[in-house]
Design an enzyme around this catalytic site. Structure first.
Site, mmCIF file in Angstrom:
data_model
loop_
_atom_site.group_PDB
_atom_site.id
_atom_site.type_symbol
_atom_site.label_atom_id
_atom_site.label_comp_id
_atom_site.label_asym_id
_atom_site.label_seq_id
_atom_site.Cartn_x
_atom_site.Cartn_y
_atom_site.Cartn_z
ATOM 1 N N ASN A 296 -2.694 30.878 40.411
ATOM 2 C CA ASN A 296 -3.510 29.995 39.587
ATOM 3 C C ASN A 296 -4.759 30.722 39.081
ATOM 4 O OD1 ASN A 296 -1.895 27.643 39.894
ATOM 5 N ND2 ASN A 296 -2.708 27.384 41.960
ATOM 6 N N HIS B 191 -10.676 33.851 44.602
ATOM 7 C CA HIS B 191 -10.325 35.227 45.002
ATOM 8 C C HIS B 191 -8.830 35.318 44.713
ATOM 9 C CE1 HIS B 191 -10.543 38.688 48.135
ATOM 10 N NE2 HIS B 191 -9.289 38.643 47.706
ATOM 11 N N HIS C 233 -5.114 35.304 44.488
ATOM 12 C CA HIS C 233 -4.093 35.121 45.516
ATOM 13 C C HIS C 233 -2.797 34.689 44.853
ATOM 14 C CE1 HIS C 233 -6.291 31.330 45.067
ATOM 15 N NE2 HIS C 233 -5.146 30.710 45.314
HETATM 16 P P1 5GP Z 1 -5.401 27.637 44.792
HETATM 17 O O1 5GP Z 1 -5.463 26.157 44.620
HETATM 18 O O2 5GP Z 1 -6.775 28.285 44.592
HETATM 19 O O3 5GP Z 1 -4.341 28.319 43.989
HETATM 20 O O4 5GP Z 1 -4.954 27.892 46.290
HETATM 21 C C1 5GP Z 1 -5.830 28.005 47.349
HETATM 22 C C2 5GP Z 1 -5.016 27.822 48.598
HETATM 23 O O5 5GP Z 1 -5.787 28.280 49.702
HETATM 24 C C3 5GP Z 1 -4.639 26.372 48.890
HETATM 25 O O6 5GP Z 1 -3.216 26.259 48.931
HETATM 26 C C4 5GP Z 1 -5.298 26.085 50.229
HETATM 27 O O7 5GP Z 1 -4.515 25.282 51.082
HETATM 28 C C5 5GP Z 1 -5.523 27.475 50.807
HETATM 29 N N1 5GP Z 1 -6.671 27.570 51.682
HETATM 30 C C6 5GP Z 1 -7.908 27.053 51.449
HETATM 31 N N2 5GP Z 1 -8.734 27.365 52.465
HETATM 32 C C7 5GP Z 1 -7.994 28.091 53.349
HETATM 33 C C8 5GP Z 1 -8.312 28.694 54.620
HETATM 34 O O8 5GP Z 1 -9.431 28.645 55.128
HETATM 35 N N3 5GP Z 1 -7.302 29.357 55.248
HETATM 36 C C9 5GP Z 1 -6.050 29.445 54.719
HETATM 37 N N4 5GP Z 1 -5.132 30.114 55.416
HETATM 38 N N5 5GP Z 1 -5.727 28.893 53.518
HETATM 39 C C10 5GP Z 1 -6.691 28.227 52.853
HETATM 40 ZN ZN ZN Z 2 -13.234 37.416 47.695
#
Ligand code: 5GP
Ligand code: ZN
Length: 116
Positions: free
Chosen positions: A87, A98, A100
């Site tokens: 995303n 960051h 991912h």
């Molecule tokens: P995004 O919505 O930015 O693409 O995905 C971020 C992802 O990071 C989400 O699926 C969320 O569940 C995960 N996430 C957020 N905080 C943490 C954390 O502290 N540890 C881990 N392992 N995953 C996290």
């Molecule tokens: Zn970072």
């Protein structure tokens, strides 16, 4: 280079614990804390980039996407299939700024539905 007050930089440094699936010099793969699928692993570069549109060097992109196959093999989802997505900013609902890559699998997903 890492960024102060970035959650995933802290995970990369081990300051915040995570369940590690795969690690090498350049990347860390760990289990998503709120899995949307039976398999939901995140792959990050250890260096900080906000997202995939943050002038990420080719070798870093290669390391991140090169880890996809390793993670998928470790998680056992290659044969049945899996989804890979990254995303970027608000329209995609990026919440952690960051870079991912999500690796999602372990159950049937809807065709053409980019949900995670
Ligand atoms: P995004 O919505 O930015 O693409 O995905 C971020 C992802 O990071 C989400 O699926 C969320 O569940 C995960 N996430 C957020 N905080 C943490 C954390 O502290 N540890 C881990 N392992 N995953 C996290
Ligand atoms: Zn970072």
């Amino acid at each position: 280079m890492q960024k102060d007050d970035c959650l995933f930089c802290k995970i990369a440094k081990g300051e915040i614990p995570s369940t590690v699936v795969y690690e090498d010099e350049a990347v860390l793969a760990f289990e998503d804390i709120n899995p949307m699928m039976p398999v939901h692993t995140l792959i990050i570069p250890k260096d900080h980039y906000d997202n995939i549109a943050d002038n990420v060097p080719a070798d870093t992109l290669g390391a991140v996407f090169g880890a996809v196959q390793k993670v998928a093999e470790i998680k056992g989802v290659v044969a049945d299939g899996f989804r890979t997505l990254a995303n970027t900013n608000d329209h995609s609902c990026q919440t952690v700024h960051h870079l991912h890559v999500h690796v999602l699998g372990g159950a049937q997903m809807n065709d053409g539905n980019p949900s995670k």
